[in-house]
Design a protein around this motif. Sequence first.
Motif, mmCIF file in Angstrom:
data_model
loop_
_atom_site.group_PDB
_atom_site.id
_atom_site.type_symbol
_atom_site.label_atom_id
_atom_site.label_comp_id
_atom_site.label_asym_id
_atom_site.label_seq_id
_atom_site.Cartn_x
_atom_site.Cartn_y
_atom_site.Cartn_z
ATOM 1 N N MET A 89 1.049 -1.080 -0.263
ATOM 2 C CA MET A 89 -0.269 0.043 0.086
ATOM 3 C C MET A 89 0.634 1.041 -0.183
ATOM 4 S SD MET A 89 -3.221 -0.195 -0.202
ATOM 5 C CE MET A 89 -4.925 0.676 0.435
ATOM 6 N N PRO A 90 0.871 2.190 -0.876
ATOM 7 C CA PRO A 90 1.642 3.276 -0.744
ATOM 8 C C PRO A 90 0.577 4.609 0.266
ATOM 9 C CG PRO A 90 -0.564 3.708 -2.515
ATOM 10 C CD PRO A 90 -0.312 2.276 -1.638
ATOM 11 N N ASP A 91 2.238 5.650 0.523
ATOM 12 C CA ASP A 91 2.401 5.585 2.294
ATOM 13 C C ASP A 91 1.204 6.559 1.513
ATOM 14 O OD1 ASP A 91 4.343 4.022 2.925
ATOM 15 O OD2 ASP A 91 5.342 5.536 2.512
ATOM 16 N N THR A 92 1.182 7.984 0.329
ATOM 17 C CA THR A 92 -0.415 9.105 0.297
ATOM 18 C C THR A 92 -1.804 8.008 -0.027
ATOM 19 O OG1 THR A 92 0.592 8.652 -1.694
ATOM 20 C CG2 THR A 92 1.376 10.516 -0.149
ATOM 21 N N PRO A 93 -2.555 8.470 -0.210
ATOM 22 C CA PRO A 93 -3.910 8.498 -0.652
ATOM 23 C C PRO A 93 -3.615 8.239 -2.068
ATOM 24 C CG PRO A 93 -4.270 10.181 0.667
ATOM 25 C CD PRO A 93 -2.506 9.941 0.656
ATOM 26 N N ILE A 94 -4.020 7.469 -2.756
ATOM 27 C CA ILE A 94 -4.486 7.278 -3.899
ATOM 28 C C ILE A 94 -5.288 8.391 -4.184
ATOM 29 C CG2 ILE A 94 -5.034 6.178 -5.759
ATOM 30 C CD1 ILE A 94 -4.176 3.406 -4.218
ATOM 31 N N SER A 95 -4.963 8.928 -5.190
ATOM 32 C CA SER A 95 -6.368 9.758 -5.925
ATOM 33 C C SER A 95 -6.973 9.445 -6.657
ATOM 34 C CB SER A 95 -5.410 11.652 -5.925
ATOM 35 O OG SER A 95 -5.981 12.275 -6.425
ATOM 36 N N ALA A 123 3.664 -3.196 -12.906
ATOM 37 C CA ALA A 123 4.766 -2.848 -11.918
ATOM 38 C C ALA A 123 3.808 -1.774 -10.709
ATOM 39 C CB ALA A 123 5.564 -1.442 -12.613
ATOM 40 N N LEU A 124 2.675 -1.983 -11.051
ATOM 41 C CA LEU A 124 1.969 -0.683 -9.876
ATOM 42 C C LEU A 124 0.964 -1.996 -8.806
ATOM 43 C CD1 LEU A 124 0.892 2.432 -11.968
ATOM 44 C CD2 LEU A 124 2.724 2.262 -10.196
ATOM 45 N N GLU A 125 0.501 -3.304 -9.021
ATOM 46 C CA GLU A 125 -0.463 -4.100 -8.995
ATOM 47 C C GLU A 125 0.346 -4.630 -7.206
ATOM 48 O OE1 GLU A 125 0.079 -7.561 -11.373
ATOM 49 O OE2 GLU A 125 -1.397 -7.011 -12.586
ATOM 50 N N GLY A 126 -0.331 -4.354 -6.655
ATOM 51 C CA GLY A 126 -0.886 -4.914 -5.008
ATOM 52 C C GLY A 126 -0.463 -3.505 -4.364
ATOM 53 N N ARG A 127 -0.553 -2.364 -4.603
ATOM 54 C CA ARG A 127 -0.861 -1.126 -3.900
ATOM 55 C C ARG A 127 -2.265 -0.906 -3.738
ATOM 56 N NH1 ARG A 127 3.534 2.877 -6.453
ATOM 57 N NH2 ARG A 127 3.215 3.558 -5.261
ATOM 58 N N GLY A 128 -3.358 -1.547 -3.266
ATOM 59 C CA GLY A 128 -4.660 -1.055 -3.612
ATOM 60 C C GLY A 128 -5.611 0.093 -4.683
ATOM 61 N N ILE A 129 -4.357 -0.107 -6.018
ATOM 62 C CA ILE A 129 -4.865 0.779 -6.370
ATOM 63 C C ILE A 129 -5.640 0.251 -7.292
ATOM 64 C CG2 ILE A 129 -4.807 1.987 -8.785
ATOM 65 C CD1 ILE A 129 -1.515 1.660 -7.788
ATOM 66 N N ALA A 130 -6.786 -1.054 -8.240
ATOM 67 C CA ALA A 130 -7.666 -1.328 -8.022
ATOM 68 C C ALA A 130 -8.436 -0.969 -7.280
ATOM 69 C CB ALA A 130 -7.770 -2.858 -8.490
ATOM 70 N N ALA A 131 -8.002 -1.451 -6.020
ATOM 71 C CA ALA A 131 -9.879 -1.493 -5.093
ATOM 72 C C ALA A 131 -9.920 0.523 -4.901
ATOM 73 C CB ALA A 131 -9.129 -2.168 -3.561
ATOM 74 N N ALA A 132 -8.825 0.700 -4.566
ATOM 75 C CA ALA A 132 -9.284 2.527 -4.615
ATOM 76 C C ALA A 132 -10.346 2.468 -5.706
ATOM 77 C CB ALA A 132 -8.114 3.233 -4.748
ATOM 78 N N LEU A 133 -9.645 2.340 -7.119
ATOM 79 C CA LEU A 133 -10.913 2.984 -8.513
ATOM 80 C C LEU A 133 -11.964 2.431 -7.856
ATOM 81 C CD1 LEU A 133 -7.708 2.249 -10.838
ATOM 82 C CD2 LEU A 133 -9.086 4.610 -10.506
ATOM 83 N N ALA A 190 -6.599 7.113 -11.401
ATOM 84 C CA ALA A 190 -5.603 7.365 -10.408
ATOM 85 C C ALA A 190 -4.076 7.450 -11.856
ATOM 86 C CB ALA A 190 -5.606 6.379 -9.621
ATOM 87 N N MET A 191 -3.505 8.614 -11.620
ATOM 88 C CA MET A 191 -2.006 8.658 -11.926
ATOM 89 C C MET A 191 -1.406 7.922 -11.048
ATOM 90 S SD MET A 191 -1.862 9.071 -15.246
ATOM 91 C CE MET A 191 -0.512 10.000 -15.274
ATOM 92 N N VAL A 192 -0.954 7.157 -10.716
ATOM 93 C CA VAL A 192 0.315 6.566 -10.501
ATOM 94 C C VAL A 192 1.743 6.310 -10.510
ATOM 95 C CG1 VAL A 192 0.619 4.769 -8.731
ATOM 96 C CG2 VAL A 192 -2.031 5.797 -8.731
ATOM 97 N N ASP A 193 2.458 6.970 -10.197
ATOM 98 C CA ASP A 193 4.269 7.408 -10.541
ATOM 99 C C ASP A 193 4.328 7.494 -12.079
ATOM 100 O OD1 ASP A 193 4.372 6.764 -7.948
ATOM 101 O OD2 ASP A 193 4.823 4.569 -8.286
ATOM 102 N N GLY A 194 3.306 8.481 -12.899
ATOM 103 C CA GLY A 194 2.816 8.112 -13.764
ATOM 104 C C GLY A 194 2.294 7.677 -14.616
ATOM 105 N N GLN A 195 1.858 6.276 -14.494
ATOM 106 C CA GLN A 195 1.050 5.998 -15.033
ATOM 107 C C GLN A 195 -0.755 5.674 -15.058
ATOM 108 O OE1 GLN A 195 3.321 1.282 -15.814
ATOM 109 N NE2 GLN A 195 4.547 2.277 -13.983
#
Length: 95
Positions: free
Chosen positions: A1-7, A47-57, A19-24
């Motif tokens: 999980m990233p330290d900052t919330p996913i926008s 490269a971004l899997e496992g960080r909770g991004i899909a769940a946030a979306l 969501a733009m994460v690390d430019g992707q």
Amino acid sequence: MPDTPISVVHNEPAARFEAMVDGQLCVAAYRRSPGVVDLNHTGVPRALEGRGIAAALVQQALAWAETEGLAVRPSCSYVRVYLRRHPELSVRQAD
């Protein structure tokens, strides 16, 4: 999980949550019809899997569907798994 919330932003003209994460770009796409939203694709670069991004979306998409009074058709496999993992959510599913 990233330290900052996913926008997450709703890009309504493109029919997706983004969501733009690390430019992707990460997305949860949908198709809306009267009374129903079909959540049909969730995409997060490997490269971004496992960080909770899909769940946030998906959380944002489901919250939007509830606000709009839409039933959800989870045709995306990730969305189906997410709903199974979170039975506490009161998501009205489409037939």
